[in-house]
Design a protein around this motif. Sequence first.
Motif, PDB file in Angstrom:
ATOM      1  N   LEU A  22       0.814  -1.217   0.000  1.00  0.00           N
ATOM      2  CA  LEU A  22       0.000   0.000   0.000  1.00  0.00           C
ATOM      3  C   LEU A  22       0.846   1.265   0.000  1.00  0.00           C
ATOM      4  O   LEU A  22       0.443   2.289  -0.561  1.00  0.00           O
ATOM      5  CB  LEU A  22      -0.945  -0.009   1.198  1.00  0.00           C
ATOM      6  N   GLN A  23       2.031   1.215   0.611  1.00  0.00           N
ATOM      7  CA  GLN A  23       2.899   2.396   0.636  1.00  0.00           C
ATOM      8  C   GLN A  23       3.309   2.840  -0.765  1.00  0.00           C
ATOM      9  O   GLN A  23       3.636   4.007  -0.982  1.00  0.00           O
ATOM     10  CB  GLN A  23       4.152   2.103   1.459  1.00  0.00           C
ATOM     11  N   HIS A  24       3.268   1.918  -1.734  1.00  0.00           N
ATOM     12  CA  HIS A  24       3.681   2.220  -3.100  1.00  0.00           C
ATOM     13  C   HIS A  24       2.522   2.690  -3.982  1.00  0.00           C
ATOM     14  O   HIS A  24       2.733   2.975  -5.163  1.00  0.00           O
ATOM     15  CB  HIS A  24       4.321   0.991  -3.731  1.00  0.00           C
ATOM     16  N   LEU A  25       1.316   2.762  -3.424  1.00  0.00           N
ATOM     17  CA  LEU A  25       0.139   3.117  -4.205  1.00  0.00           C
ATOM     18  C   LEU A  25      -0.276   4.566  -3.953  1.00  0.00           C
ATOM     19  O   LEU A  25      -0.200   5.056  -2.838  1.00  0.00           O
ATOM     20  CB  LEU A  25      -1.032   2.204  -3.847  1.00  0.00           C
ATOM     21  N   THR A  26      -0.747   5.206  -5.000  1.00  0.00           N
ATOM     22  CA  THR A  26      -1.230   6.580  -4.868  1.00  0.00           C
ATOM     23  C   THR A  26      -2.464   6.645  -3.992  1.00  0.00           C
ATOM     24  O   THR A  26      -2.632   7.573  -3.195  1.00  0.00           O
ATOM     25  CB  THR A  26      -1.548   7.164  -6.250  1.00  0.00           C
ATOM     26  N   ASP A  27      -3.337   5.626  -4.097  1.00  0.00           N
ATOM     27  CA  ASP A  27      -4.562   5.605  -3.311  1.00  0.00           C
ATOM     28  C   ASP A  27      -4.787   4.210  -2.731  1.00  0.00           C
ATOM     29  O   ASP A  27      -5.404   3.348  -3.376  1.00  0.00           O
ATOM     30  CB  ASP A  27      -5.756   6.011  -4.180  1.00  0.00           C
ATOM     31  N   PRO A  28      -4.293   3.941  -1.509  1.00  0.00           N
ATOM     32  CA  PRO A  28      -4.496   2.632  -0.891  1.00  0.00           C
ATOM     33  C   PRO A  28      -5.962   2.245  -0.730  1.00  0.00           C
ATOM     34  O   PRO A  28      -6.288   1.058  -0.637  1.00  0.00           O
ATOM     35  CB  PRO A  28      -3.823   2.782   0.477  1.00  0.00           C
ATOM     36  N   VAL A  29      -6.855   3.224  -0.694  1.00  0.00           N
ATOM     37  CA  VAL A  29      -8.282   2.950  -0.538  1.00  0.00           C
ATOM     38  C   VAL A  29      -8.778   2.049  -1.666  1.00  0.00           C
ATOM     39  O   VAL A  29      -9.587   1.130  -1.446  1.00  0.00           O
ATOM     40  CB  VAL A  29      -9.086   4.267  -0.507  1.00  0.00           C
ATOM     41  N   ASP A  35       2.377  -3.059   6.662  1.00  0.00           N
ATOM     42  CA  ASP A  35       2.954  -1.943   5.907  1.00  0.00           C
ATOM     43  C   ASP A  35       3.792  -1.055   6.815  1.00  0.00           C
ATOM     44  O   ASP A  35       3.766  -1.189   8.045  1.00  0.00           O
ATOM     45  CB  ASP A  35       1.874  -1.130   5.190  1.00  0.00           C
ATOM     46  N   THR A  36       4.517  -0.167   6.184  1.00  0.00           N
ATOM     47  CA  THR A  36       5.502   0.685   6.849  1.00  0.00           C
ATOM     48  C   THR A  36       4.963   2.089   7.046  1.00  0.00           C
ATOM     49  O   THR A  36       4.235   2.601   6.192  1.00  0.00           O
ATOM     50  CB  THR A  36       6.786   0.762   5.997  1.00  0.00           C
ATOM     51  N   ASP A  37       5.326   2.710   8.144  1.00  0.00           N
ATOM     52  CA  ASP A  37       5.087   4.141   8.328  1.00  0.00           C
ATOM     53  C   ASP A  37       6.434   4.832   8.156  1.00  0.00           C
ATOM     54  O   ASP A  37       7.231   4.934   9.098  1.00  0.00           O
ATOM     55  CB  ASP A  37       4.497   4.432   9.706  1.00  0.00           C
ATOM     56  N   TRP A  38       6.691   5.293   6.944  1.00  0.00           N
ATOM     57  CA  TRP A  38       7.993   5.898   6.633  1.00  0.00           C
ATOM     58  C   TRP A  38       8.192   7.247   7.296  1.00  0.00           C
ATOM     59  O   TRP A  38       9.296   7.797   7.291  1.00  0.00           O
ATOM     60  CB  TRP A  38       8.174   6.001   5.119  1.00  0.00           C
ATOM     61  N   ARG A  39       7.142   7.798   7.914  1.00  0.00           N
ATOM     62  CA  ARG A  39       7.304   9.041   8.670  1.00  0.00           C
ATOM     63  C   ARG A  39       8.164   8.807   9.912  1.00  0.00           C
ATOM     64  O   ARG A  39       8.691   9.759  10.491  1.00  0.00           O
ATOM     65  CB  ARG A  39       5.943   9.590   9.082  1.00  0.00           C
TER      66      ARG A  39
END
Length: 268
Positions: free
Chosen positions: A128-135, A155-159
Amino acid sequence: MSADAPGFHDVDASSDEGRAAALAALDIQAQLPPIQRLHAWLVEQLDPLPGLHVLNVGCGTGEDVRGLAVSVGPTGSATGVDPSETMLAEARRRGEAARNPARYVRGTAERLPSDDGSLDLVRCERVLQHLTDPVVAVTEMARVLRPGGRVGLIDTDWRTLATWPGHPHLAAAWHEGWGGGPSPAAGAQLLDLVLRHGFTGARITTETLMLRPRTLDQPPVSFVLEAASRRAEAAGEDAAWRQALEDSAARGSFVFAVTLYAVVATRV
């Protein structure tokens, strides 16, 4: 990043070296204790019993879908979906070598190759991190699951990315080349995504992935460092920051850390 090191965004467009590095990075990550703990938690929560039909979205080299295939047995089915022919070819090669029954299909998370309500379990890790819209992807997962079916997401929280020694060019290179993507907060968003899409009984856990590389000449660290160096050079900065990084790695004090989330929920 360069054509030789596109990370996971477009593996098929890479050079042989870049494709090999992407495959190697997945293998290295799969052996890391935090990743293994998340995998074990997800399998326990999904409970892949014999006879179930399961889908692994973004299957990569197929390690996890092969495990699911063993769990569901000959009366069930396990399918891996990935947009990359490089990943699918390697997954098929490894599957054939292991005589594993999992099958592999090219497809995207936004348009899954499965009928409505046809699946019991859907697994999706660090996609999902690689998608423009995970929804869109989660909507698709809800579509293909039967009522009572379960979804498992990692998934990752890159923040949360932190490195020491820290440098803005280094952080930018990690984000752009090997993670982050269009949805860098995907990990923290997982719980909200499933609750908004007709899932219930959600369970959530986290792990901190920490790397302490002693050398900087192995991918993906080497590719990230090259990209960071190009950024610094373009900005007219000297190489003192890179030397500090190399010295830190040699001392064993270089740290890379980021938080990963895992969620499992049931389709209503």
